[in-house]
Write an enzyme that holds these catalytic residues in place. Structure first.
Site, PDB file in Angstrom:
ATOM      1  CB  THR A 119      -0.971  -0.127   1.256  1.00  0.00           C
ATOM      2  OG1 THR A 119      -1.482   1.311   1.561  1.00  0.00           O
ATOM      3  CG2 THR A 119      -0.037  -0.310   2.472  1.00  0.00           C
ATOM      4  CG  ASP A 120      -1.133   5.021  -0.839  1.00  0.00           C
ATOM      5  OD1 ASP A 120      -1.489   4.264  -0.167  1.00  0.00           O
ATOM      6  OD2 ASP A 120      -1.599   5.847  -1.564  1.00  0.00           O
ATOM      7  CD  GLU A 121      -3.461   3.374   4.313  1.00  0.00           C
ATOM      8  OE1 GLU A 121      -3.406   3.615   5.369  1.00  0.00           O
ATOM      9  OE2 GLU A 121      -4.465   3.379   3.682  1.00  0.00           O
ATOM     10  CE1 TYR A 180      -3.272  -2.667   5.837  1.00  0.00           C
ATOM     11  CE2 TYR A 180      -3.139  -0.356   5.189  1.00  0.00           C
ATOM     12  CZ  TYR A 180      -3.135  -1.797   4.724  1.00  0.00           C
ATOM     13  OH  TYR A 180      -3.149  -1.703   3.508  1.00  0.00           O
ATOM     14  CE  LYS A 216       0.358  -4.618   3.019  1.00  0.00           C
ATOM     15  NZ  LYS A 216      -0.123  -5.810   2.606  1.00  0.00           N
TER      16      LYS A 216
HETATM   17  P1  NAD Z   1      -9.692  -7.679   2.556  1.00  0.00           P
HETATM   18  O1  NAD Z   1      -9.666  -7.113   4.195  1.00  0.00           O
HETATM   19  O2  NAD Z   1     -10.680  -7.161   1.741  1.00  0.00           O
HETATM   20  O3  NAD Z   1      -9.182  -8.978   2.411  1.00  0.00           O
HETATM   21  C1  NAD Z   1      -8.182  -9.696   3.175  1.00  0.00           C
HETATM   22  C2  NAD Z   1      -8.366 -11.183   2.748  1.00  0.00           C
HETATM   23  O4  NAD Z   1      -7.236 -11.845   3.512  1.00  0.00           O
HETATM   24  C3  NAD Z   1      -9.507 -11.812   3.534  1.00  0.00           C
HETATM   25  O5  NAD Z   1     -10.254 -12.482   2.516  1.00  0.00           O
HETATM   26  C4  NAD Z   1      -9.047 -12.448   4.686  1.00  0.00           C
HETATM   27  O6  NAD Z   1      -9.754 -13.573   4.803  1.00  0.00           O
HETATM   28  C5  NAD Z   1      -7.590 -12.932   4.370  1.00  0.00           C
HETATM   29  N1  NAD Z   1      -6.827 -13.135   5.387  1.00  0.00           N
HETATM   30  C6  NAD Z   1      -6.870 -12.120   6.468  1.00  0.00           C
HETATM   31  N2  NAD Z   1      -5.770 -12.903   7.490  1.00  0.00           N
HETATM   32  C7  NAD Z   1      -5.466 -14.006   6.949  1.00  0.00           C
HETATM   33  C8  NAD Z   1      -4.518 -15.241   7.398  1.00  0.00           C
HETATM   34  N3  NAD Z   1      -3.932 -14.877   8.401  1.00  0.00           N
HETATM   35  N4  NAD Z   1      -4.201 -16.186   6.466  1.00  0.00           N
HETATM   36  C9  NAD Z   1      -4.870 -16.244   5.214  1.00  0.00           C
HETATM   37  N5  NAD Z   1      -5.775 -15.293   4.844  1.00  0.00           N
HETATM   38  C10 NAD Z   1      -5.879 -14.285   5.672  1.00  0.00           C
HETATM   39  O7  NAD Z   1      -8.325  -6.840   1.970  1.00  0.00           O
HETATM   40  P2  NAD Z   1      -8.057  -5.936   0.313  1.00  0.00           P
HETATM   41  O8  NAD Z   1      -8.720  -4.648   0.486  1.00  0.00           O
HETATM   42  O9  NAD Z   1      -8.861  -6.934  -0.468  1.00  0.00           O
HETATM   43  O10 NAD Z   1      -6.552  -5.848   0.580  1.00  0.00           O
HETATM   44  C11 NAD Z   1      -5.875  -6.806  -0.049  1.00  0.00           C
HETATM   45  C12 NAD Z   1      -4.428  -6.485   0.091  1.00  0.00           C
HETATM   46  O11 NAD Z   1      -4.121  -5.219  -0.651  1.00  0.00           O
HETATM   47  C13 NAD Z   1      -4.007  -5.983   1.514  1.00  0.00           C
HETATM   48  O12 NAD Z   1      -2.696  -6.885   1.492  1.00  0.00           O
HETATM   49  C14 NAD Z   1      -3.928  -4.873   1.417  1.00  0.00           C
HETATM   50  O13 NAD Z   1      -2.799  -4.176   2.365  1.00  0.00           O
HETATM   51  C15 NAD Z   1      -3.452  -4.470  -0.033  1.00  0.00           C
HETATM   52  N6  NAD Z   1      -4.201  -2.914  -0.231  1.00  0.00           N
HETATM   53  C16 NAD Z   1      -5.432  -2.633  -0.056  1.00  0.00           C
HETATM   54  C17 NAD Z   1      -5.743  -1.484  -0.591  1.00  0.00           C
HETATM   55  C18 NAD Z   1      -7.296  -1.096  -0.365  1.00  0.00           C
HETATM   56  O14 NAD Z   1      -7.741   0.216  -0.810  1.00  0.00           O
HETATM   57  N7  NAD Z   1      -8.158  -1.889  -0.084  1.00  0.00           N
HETATM   58  C19 NAD Z   1      -4.931  -0.561  -1.180  1.00  0.00           C
HETATM   59  C20 NAD Z   1      -3.623  -0.984  -1.397  1.00  0.00           C
HETATM   60  C21 NAD Z   1      -3.179  -2.181  -0.863  1.00  0.00           C
HETATM   61  P1  TYD Z   2     -10.585   4.128   4.570  1.00  0.00           P
HETATM   62  O1  TYD Z   2     -11.399   3.553   3.442  1.00  0.00           O
HETATM   63  O2  TYD Z   2     -10.619   3.602   6.132  1.00  0.00           O
HETATM   64  O3  TYD Z   2      -9.067   3.928   3.944  1.00  0.00           O
HETATM   65  P2  TYD Z   2      -7.596   4.491   4.495  1.00  0.00           P
HETATM   66  O4  TYD Z   2      -7.885   4.813   5.838  1.00  0.00           O
HETATM   67  O5  TYD Z   2      -6.899   3.267   4.386  1.00  0.00           O
HETATM   68  O6  TYD Z   2      -7.130   5.567   3.500  1.00  0.00           O
HETATM   69  O7  TYD Z   2     -10.564   5.731   4.749  1.00  0.00           O
HETATM   70  C1  TYD Z   2     -10.718   6.541   3.698  1.00  0.00           C
HETATM   71  C2  TYD Z   2     -10.733   8.040   4.126  1.00  0.00           C
HETATM   72  O8  TYD Z   2     -12.093   8.346   4.571  1.00  0.00           O
HETATM   73  C3  TYD Z   2      -9.667   8.306   5.136  1.00  0.00           C
HETATM   74  O9  TYD Z   2      -9.362   9.611   5.345  1.00  0.00           O
HETATM   75  C4  TYD Z   2     -10.688   7.933   6.549  1.00  0.00           C
HETATM   76  C5  TYD Z   2     -12.097   8.592   6.105  1.00  0.00           C
HETATM   77  N1  TYD Z   2     -13.200   7.747   6.585  1.00  0.00           N
HETATM   78  C6  TYD Z   2     -14.292   8.685   7.197  1.00  0.00           C
HETATM   79  O10 TYD Z   2     -14.311   9.930   6.931  1.00  0.00           O
HETATM   80  N2  TYD Z   2     -15.298   8.092   7.679  1.00  0.00           N
HETATM   81  C7  TYD Z   2     -15.285   6.731   7.893  1.00  0.00           C
HETATM   82  O11 TYD Z   2     -16.587   6.064   8.439  1.00  0.00           O
HETATM   83  C8  TYD Z   2     -14.327   5.925   7.160  1.00  0.00           C
HETATM   84  C9  TYD Z   2     -14.427   4.449   7.436  1.00  0.00           C
HETATM   85  C10 TYD Z   2     -13.244   6.574   6.620  1.00  0.00           C
END
Ligand code: NAD
Ligand code: TYD
Length: 336
Positions: free
Chosen positions: A125-127, A150, A154
């Site tokens: 992630t970019d975070e 988080y 990561k």
């Molecule tokens: P998500 O929370 O929707 O899904 C995570 C999945 O991992 C779930 O299916 C969960 O059951 C599985 N999991 C959790 N712990 C586990 C374990 N110990 N063993 C096996 N499986 C396990 O997450 P997502 O949003 O699909 O993100 C997927 C990846 O992409 C993550 O690594 C996250 O850091 C990265 N990512 C997400 C975003 C975003 O905007 N959602 C952006 C950049 C990177």
């Molecule tokens: P989120 O979807 O949790 O992603 P991330 O924190 O990983 O960027 O949140 C996106 C943005 O929205 C973040 O600035 C926090 C804000 N946010 C709210 O204002 N209200 C909410 O209920 C949630 C879940 C997020």
């Protein structure tokens, strides 16, 4: 034909990635997922019976379970999504984040290396870069400066992947993407939470003044970027992925209300998230110039499609908003 082990394939991005791989054809896919609160096999119901797809329930932090998957399926490529992924949950309790994101990634690296895996793609992630001020963008050489439990976990996983490449010559690549939205996203994240609350006529809890900025990308664009890295990336490299769509949170929320035909009186400004990063923005020059990847979706069109998807998939939304979701929601929002 390569056999690809996808971890976390029952989650939001992993399920979209598996669908993309199966649509492309030419690969066998094994999905290893622990089915935590965020993992949902209904997100893959349409592909569950395809001949090139297999599901294994297992935990990446349990070495025996990971070794058994490698022994049974012998993957040559790993694409690693499995993680605890929600910042607010990491504020409430970071322990699962350290266990899965840090320890689980190391277990997976060890077992994959011992089994001669030819390519390990780590989805990050970019975070990990921390927070930007009003200007500038994250490049791959921006120093790592995570601010939440988080993003710190990561970052730990990214550094373990880097070490596996430098120490052991293990062929790893890392992607760092901005905020995703689209079908099958668990409604704890901003966009699906706001859509479902608005559909229910519930208040929309905006943290702080709503001026924090996120750089949005449609999930299938993220998936095509990961595929490009998997197929054509250079070992040991990091690739940022982003869709050039920076928005303040309040703008996103107001746009959603407009798409849903709901009034802005639903917006409630609530207590800010502790340590809330102000702004994220991705410089995607490297993946575009080196790998020829481009995002295919505009924010306006894809956000409308996302709203339509949540409107049309009430059964999926109902099943993921179980009792456990209601408990989390109360813990996270009732006292704000
Ligand atoms: P998500 O929370 O929707 O899904 C995570 C999945 O991992 C779930 O299916 C969960 O059951 C599985 N999991 C959790 N712990 C586990 C374990 N110990 N063993 C096996 N499986 C396990 O997450 P997502 O949003 O699909 O993100 C997927 C990846 O992409 C993550 O690594 C996250 O850091 C990265 N990512 C997400 C975003 C975003 O905007 N959602 C952006 C950049 C990177
Ligand atoms: P989120 O979807 O949790 O992603 P991330 O924190 O990983 O960027 O949140 C996106 C943005 O929205 C973040 O600035 C926090 C804000 N946010 C709210 O204002 N209200 C909410 O209920 C949630 C879940 C997020």
């Amino acid at each position: 034909m390569s056999k690809i082990l996808v971890t976390g394939g029952a989650g939001f991005i992993g399920s979209n990635f598996i669908r993309l791989l199966l649509q492309r054809g030419g690969h066998q896919v094994v999905n290893l997922d622990a089915l935590t609160y965020a993992g949902n096999l209904e997100s893959l119901a349409d592909v569950a019976n395809e001949p090139g797809y297999a599901f294994v329930k297992g935990d990446i932090a349990e070495r025996d379970q990971v070794e058994a998957v490698f022994a049974a399926h012998r993957p040559s490529v790993v694409v690693h999504f499995a993680a605890e992924s929600h910042v607010d949950r990491s504020v409430l309790d970071a322990s699962a984040f350290v266990r899965t994101n840090v320890m689980g990634t190391q277990v997976l690296l060890d077992v994959a290396r011992a089994n001669g895996v030819e390519r390990f793609v780590h989805v990050s992630t970019d975070e990990v870069y921390g927070s930007l001020g009003a200007t500038g963008k994250f490049t791959e050489s921006t120093p790592l400066a995570p601010n939440s439990p988080y993003s710190a976990s990561k970052t730990g996983s990214d550094l373990l992947v880097r070490a596996a490449f430098h120490t052991h010559g293990f062929p790893c690549l890392t992607t760092r993407c901005s905020n995703n939205y689209g079908p099958f996203q668990f409604p704890e994240k901003l966009i699906p939470l706001m859509i479902l609350n608005a559909l229910d006529g519930k208040s929309l809890p905006v943290y702080g003044d709503g001026k924090n900025v996120r750089d949005w990308i449609y999930v299938t664009d993220h998936c095509s970027g990961i595929l490009a890295v998997m197929e054509r990336g250079r070992d040991g490299e990091v690739y940022n992925i982003g869709g050039n769509a920076e928005k303040q949170n309040i703008e996103v929320v107001k746009t959603l209300l407009g798409l849903l035909g709901k009034g802005e009186e639903l917006i409630t400004f609530v207590k800010d998230r502790p340590g809330h990063d102000l702004r994220y923005a991705i410089d995607n020059t490297k993946i575009r110039s080196e790998l020829g990847w481009e995002p295919a979706h505009s924010f306006d069109t894809a956000l409308r499609e996302t709203v339509d998807w949540y409107r049309s998939n009430a059964a999926w939304c109902g099943s993921v908003r179980s009792g456990a979701y209601r408990d989390y929601y109360a813990r996270q929002y009732d006292a704000r």
